[in-house]
Design a protein around this motif. Sequence first.
Motif, PDB file in Angstrom:
ATOM      1  N   ARG A   1       0.827  -1.197   0.000  1.00 13.37           N
ATOM      2  CA  ARG A   1       0.000   0.000   0.000  1.00 13.37           C
ATOM      3  C   ARG A   1       0.869   1.259   0.000  1.00 13.37           C
ATOM      4  O   ARG A   1       0.472   2.309  -0.437  1.00 13.37           O
ATOM      5  CB  ARG A   1      -0.861  -0.044   1.278  1.00 13.37           C
ATOM      6  CG  ARG A   1      -2.040   0.869   1.310  1.00 13.37           C
ATOM      7  CD  ARG A   1      -2.874   0.529   2.515  1.00 13.37           C
ATOM      8  NE  ARG A   1      -2.077   0.595   3.739  1.00 13.37           N
ATOM      9  CZ  ARG A   1      -2.508   0.171   4.930  1.00 13.37           C
ATOM     10  NH1 ARG A   1      -3.715  -0.361   5.061  1.00 13.37           N
ATOM     11  NH2 ARG A   1      -1.758   0.278   5.989  1.00 13.37           N
ATOM     12  N   GLU A   2       2.066   1.112   0.551  1.00 13.71           N
ATOM     13  CA  GLU A   2       2.945   2.270   0.727  1.00 13.71           C
ATOM     14  C   GLU A   2       3.790   2.513  -0.514  1.00 13.71           C
ATOM     15  O   GLU A   2       4.522   1.621  -0.943  1.00 13.71           O
ATOM     16  CB  GLU A   2       3.894   2.036   1.913  1.00 13.71           C
ATOM     17  CG  GLU A   2       3.205   1.919   3.247  1.00 13.71           C
ATOM     18  CD  GLU A   2       2.557   3.230   3.673  1.00 13.71           C
ATOM     19  OE1 GLU A   2       3.080   4.303   3.258  1.00 13.71           O
ATOM     20  OE2 GLU A   2       1.548   3.183   4.379  1.00 13.71           O
ATOM     21  N   PRO A   3       3.755   3.714  -1.071  1.00 15.51           N
ATOM     22  CA  PRO A   3       4.578   3.985  -2.254  1.00 15.51           C
ATOM     23  C   PRO A   3       6.068   3.775  -1.986  1.00 15.51           C
ATOM     24  O   PRO A   3       6.778   3.265  -2.839  1.00 15.51           O
ATOM     25  CB  PRO A   3       4.278   5.451  -2.582  1.00 15.51           C
ATOM     26  CG  PRO A   3       3.570   6.004  -1.400  1.00 15.51           C
ATOM     27  CD  PRO A   3       2.929   4.866  -0.684  1.00 15.51           C
ATOM     28  N   LEU A   4       6.533   4.133  -0.804  1.00 11.77           N
ATOM     29  CA  LEU A   4       7.969   3.985  -0.529  1.00 11.77           C
ATOM     30  C   LEU A   4       8.396   2.532  -0.644  1.00 11.77           C
ATOM     31  O   LEU A   4       9.387   2.200  -1.285  1.00 11.77           O
ATOM     32  CB  LEU A   4       8.294   4.526   0.873  1.00 11.77           C
ATOM     33  CG  LEU A   4       9.759   4.358   1.291  1.00 11.77           C
ATOM     34  CD1 LEU A   4      10.698   5.110   0.356  1.00 11.77           C
ATOM     35  CD2 LEU A   4       9.992   4.812   2.734  1.00 11.77           C
ATOM     36  N   TYR A   5       7.617   1.629   0.012  1.00 10.39           N
ATOM     37  CA  TYR A   5       7.975   0.213  -0.047  1.00 10.39           C
ATOM     38  C   TYR A   5       7.887  -0.306  -1.473  1.00 10.39           C
ATOM     39  O   TYR A   5       8.740  -1.083  -1.917  1.00 10.39           O
ATOM     40  CB  TYR A   5       7.084  -0.614   0.886  1.00 10.39           C
ATOM     41  CG  TYR A   5       7.273  -0.272   2.348  1.00 10.39           C
ATOM     42  CD1 TYR A   5       8.546  -0.038   2.859  1.00 10.39           C
ATOM     43  CD2 TYR A   5       6.185  -0.189   3.217  1.00 10.39           C
ATOM     44  CE1 TYR A   5       8.725   0.285   4.195  1.00 10.39           C
ATOM     45  CE2 TYR A   5       6.356   0.131   4.558  1.00 10.39           C
ATOM     46  CZ  TYR A   5       7.624   0.371   5.041  1.00 10.39           C
ATOM     47  OH  TYR A   5       7.808   0.687   6.350  1.00 10.39           O
ATOM     48  N   CYS A   6       6.847   0.118  -2.196  1.00 10.88           N
ATOM     49  CA  CYS A   6       6.709  -0.316  -3.584  1.00 10.88           C
ATOM     50  C   CYS A   6       7.911   0.132  -4.399  1.00 10.88           C
ATOM     51  O   CYS A   6       8.449  -0.627  -5.216  1.00 10.88           O
ATOM     52  CB  CYS A   6       5.436   0.249  -4.212  1.00 10.88           C
ATOM     53  SG  CYS A   6       3.975  -0.594  -3.637  1.00 10.88           S
ATOM     54  N   GLY A   7       8.322   1.376  -4.179  1.00  9.65           N
ATOM     55  CA  GLY A   7       9.490   1.888  -4.896  1.00  9.65           C
ATOM     56  C   GLY A   7      10.722   1.063  -4.601  1.00  9.65           C
ATOM     57  O   GLY A   7      11.455   0.657  -5.506  1.00  9.65           O
ATOM     58  N   ILE A   8      10.954   0.809  -3.313  1.00  7.72           N
ATOM     59  CA  ILE A   8      12.131   0.025  -2.925  1.00  7.72           C
ATOM     60  C   ILE A   8      12.078  -1.365  -3.547  1.00  7.72           C
ATOM     61  O   ILE A   8      13.057  -1.853  -4.113  1.00  7.72           O
ATOM     62  CB  ILE A   8      12.226  -0.061  -1.386  1.00  7.72           C
ATOM     63  CG1 ILE A   8      12.602   1.315  -0.822  1.00  7.72           C
ATOM     64  CG2 ILE A   8      13.247  -1.116  -0.972  1.00  7.72           C
ATOM     65  CD1 ILE A   8      12.554   1.391   0.694  1.00  7.72           C
ATOM     66  N   ILE A   9      10.897  -2.007  -3.480  1.00  6.47           N
ATOM     67  CA  ILE A   9      10.773  -3.372  -4.011  1.00  6.47           C
ATOM     68  C   ILE A   9      11.024  -3.388  -5.513  1.00  6.47           C
ATOM     69  O   ILE A   9      11.800  -4.203  -6.026  1.00  6.47           O
ATOM     70  CB  ILE A   9       9.372  -3.954  -3.683  1.00  6.47           C
ATOM     71  CG1 ILE A   9       9.278  -4.214  -2.183  1.00  6.47           C
ATOM     72  CG2 ILE A   9       9.124  -5.239  -4.464  1.00  6.47           C
ATOM     73  CD1 ILE A   9       7.870  -4.543  -1.720  1.00  6.47           C
ATOM     74  N   ALA A  10      10.395  -2.444  -6.232  1.00  4.42           N
ATOM     75  CA  ALA A  10      10.544  -2.441  -7.692  1.00  4.42           C
ATOM     76  C   ALA A  10      11.994  -2.227  -8.097  1.00  4.42           C
ATOM     77  O   ALA A  10      12.526  -2.948  -8.948  1.00  4.42           O
ATOM     78  CB  ALA A  10       9.665  -1.362  -8.295  1.00  4.42           C
ATOM     79  N   ILE A  11      12.641  -1.262  -7.471  1.00  3.85           N
ATOM     80  CA  ILE A  11      14.037  -0.981  -7.845  1.00  3.85           C
ATOM     81  C   ILE A  11      14.937  -2.145  -7.438  1.00  3.85           C
ATOM     82  O   ILE A  11      15.854  -2.526  -8.158  1.00  3.85           O
ATOM     83  CB  ILE A  11      14.505   0.349  -7.219  1.00  3.85           C
ATOM     84  CG1 ILE A  11      13.667   1.505  -7.791  1.00  3.85           C
ATOM     85  CG2 ILE A  11      15.982   0.593  -7.483  1.00  3.85           C
ATOM     86  CD1 ILE A  11      13.848   2.824  -7.065  1.00  3.85           C
TER      87      ILE A  11
ATOM     88  N   SER B   1      18.123   5.305 -10.587  1.00  6.04           N
ATOM     89  CA  SER B   1      16.774   4.736 -10.731  1.00  6.04           C
ATOM     90  C   SER B   1      15.835   5.299  -9.675  1.00  6.04           C
ATOM     91  O   SER B   1      14.625   5.419  -9.896  1.00  6.04           O
ATOM     92  CB  SER B   1      16.806   3.217 -10.581  1.00  6.04           C
ATOM     93  OG  SER B   1      17.675   2.641 -11.513  1.00  6.04           O
ATOM     94  N   SER B   2      16.397   5.626  -8.507  1.00  8.00           N
ATOM     95  CA  SER B   2      15.533   6.060  -7.407  1.00  8.00           C
ATOM     96  C   SER B   2      14.759   7.324  -7.782  1.00  8.00           C
ATOM     97  O   SER B   2      13.707   7.609  -7.221  1.00  8.00           O
ATOM     98  CB  SER B   2      16.352   6.285  -6.130  1.00  8.00           C
ATOM     99  OG  SER B   2      17.098   7.480  -6.250  1.00  8.00           O
ATOM    100  N   SER B   3      15.258   8.081  -8.774  1.00  5.52           N
ATOM    101  CA  SER B   3      14.541   9.302  -9.168  1.00  5.52           C
ATOM    102  C   SER B   3      13.184   8.962  -9.780  1.00  5.52           C
ATOM    103  O   SER B   3      12.262   9.766  -9.748  1.00  5.52           O
ATOM    104  CB  SER B   3      15.383  10.120 -10.151  1.00  5.52           C
ATOM    105  OG  SER B   3      15.495   9.430 -11.373  1.00  5.52           O
ATOM    106  N   LEU B   4      13.064   7.745 -10.338  1.00  8.02           N
ATOM    107  CA  LEU B   4      11.791   7.350 -10.925  1.00  8.02           C
ATOM    108  C   LEU B   4      10.707   7.177  -9.865  1.00  8.02           C
ATOM    109  O   LEU B   4       9.520   7.227 -10.159  1.00  8.02           O
ATOM    110  CB  LEU B   4      11.946   6.043 -11.707  1.00  8.02           C
ATOM    111  CG  LEU B   4      12.756   6.122 -13.010  1.00  8.02           C
ATOM    112  CD1 LEU B   4      12.908   4.745 -13.615  1.00  8.02           C
ATOM    113  CD2 LEU B   4      12.089   7.071 -13.989  1.00  8.02           C
ATOM    114  N   ALA B   5      11.147   6.981  -8.618  1.00  7.90           N
ATOM    115  CA  ALA B   5      10.168   6.787  -7.549  1.00  7.90           C
ATOM    116  C   ALA B   5       9.265   8.012  -7.406  1.00  7.90           C
ATOM    117  O   ALA B   5       8.155   7.920  -6.871  1.00  7.90           O
ATOM    118  CB  ALA B   5      10.878   6.486  -6.232  1.00  7.90           C
TER     119      ALA B   5
END
Lengths: 235, 244
Positions: A92-102, A166-170
């Motif tokens: 649900r959390e964008p931060l976790y999703c970002g970390i997982i995807a990257i 890549s983190s900038s895409l978050a």
Amino acid sequence: MSPDIFIKATPIVLQGLQLTLIITICSFVLGQILALPLGLARQANSPLLRWPAATYTFLIRGSPLLVQLFIIYYGLGQIPAVRNSILWPILREPLYCGIIAIALNSAAYMAEVVAGALKRVPKGQTEACISLGISRRHRFTDVLLPQVYRELLPNIGNEIILVLKSSSLASAITIMEITGVARAFTARTFAPFEVFITAGILYLAIGFAFTFLFRLLERRYGITGTRTPAPEASA
Amino acid sequence: MIKVRNLVKYYGPTKVLDGISLDVEKGERIVLCGPSGSGKSTLVRCINGLEQRSAGDIEIAGHVLKADCSNVLDLGGDVGMVFQQFNLFPHMNVLDNLTLAMRRVRRAPRSEAEAQAMAMLERMQLGARAKAYPRELSGGQQQRVAIARALCMKPKVMLFDEPTSALDPEMVQEVLDVMTALSREGLTMIVVTHEMGFARNVADRIVFMDGGVILEEAAPDAFFDHPQHNRTREFLRQIGPRTH
């Protein structure tokens, strides 16, 4: 270009620094952890291990990270099973999703690199282990992997820079890391040049710090020129 | 100590070993020679399970080696191997190269393993290099470390696969000297080498291979002075100057 805006932009952009570092370091570490079993599977003898790993790296490397971010953050939430699962508080959390995807992305690239490096370790290393009776497990933990990771230190240092970028895409999934805050600030000031240049300089500085750190590690642990040449074919 | 029966080995369609039978007694020193491509390296690599064989039986140091080599780790260091390319672990110093297998396979405590390894290094006159990394050593020193590493496992048999072929000429002798000293201690040895001087001095028996078969087996004097086969005579003529 106005110096005023540079001065104003700097503290704003710095607000994103913490999130950028969190995403970069968490994704990088998670990616490295996942890359090892994937890399081992990638060059395993059993097709049952090799094929799933090959499919994974093909899918991840073959599609854009931005698309993967959207799928994980916006897409997975559409599935009721995901919303009802114990993973939902994370997804649900964008931060976790970002970390997982990257991290998943980085793992796919690193897995190929690890598999390649494992293949390049001279066969004689394995043969020496066998002739000494060293078990498969210790062959990996004591002989092969230490050599692989020493050789890969430059690649790993490179990878953390790629993860940083890549983190900038978050920012595309609402995370206010450096690029995110820079975009928001631009929307208010209409001064994209100054703000994004400030952001760019900050990325460069972080990247430089990581590079420096890995140089130190390489100097401490790297092995260069120690590979014995492949034995010539002899009867 | 070693019993090989009708060993056959194919590499793809090529038959590299064509029905080898060989018995080696405890304490016997065998030199294996022959032209390149005759199958001598393949034979020693089959004997210690580094290569799978196509047919035949192998018994070594009390272990019956399965055809697919799945039980090769059971040999557990009983059969020491010295490679042409040394194959030291480049990320470990000399001492750790020696102690790794003692600690992991023989489960020796570190202090005990290190004491044993140091004693072995002293014997090889390499005590001062214990903390050096393989890349800091000369080829001859590296090969002596490799021999010491195998010996630390207290092997019942030592196999040498062209141990001096990758060395600069001036380093060959120091390795041969170590091997000669070992041979005097009653260790069972099989040595693949082109060093005929060493063969004459050290071997109990010389085994001559050509085309994947054993053509001739004899004591050194008989082998060098009265070779039975034309191929043997031709081989000796070609490498002749090196017998002295």
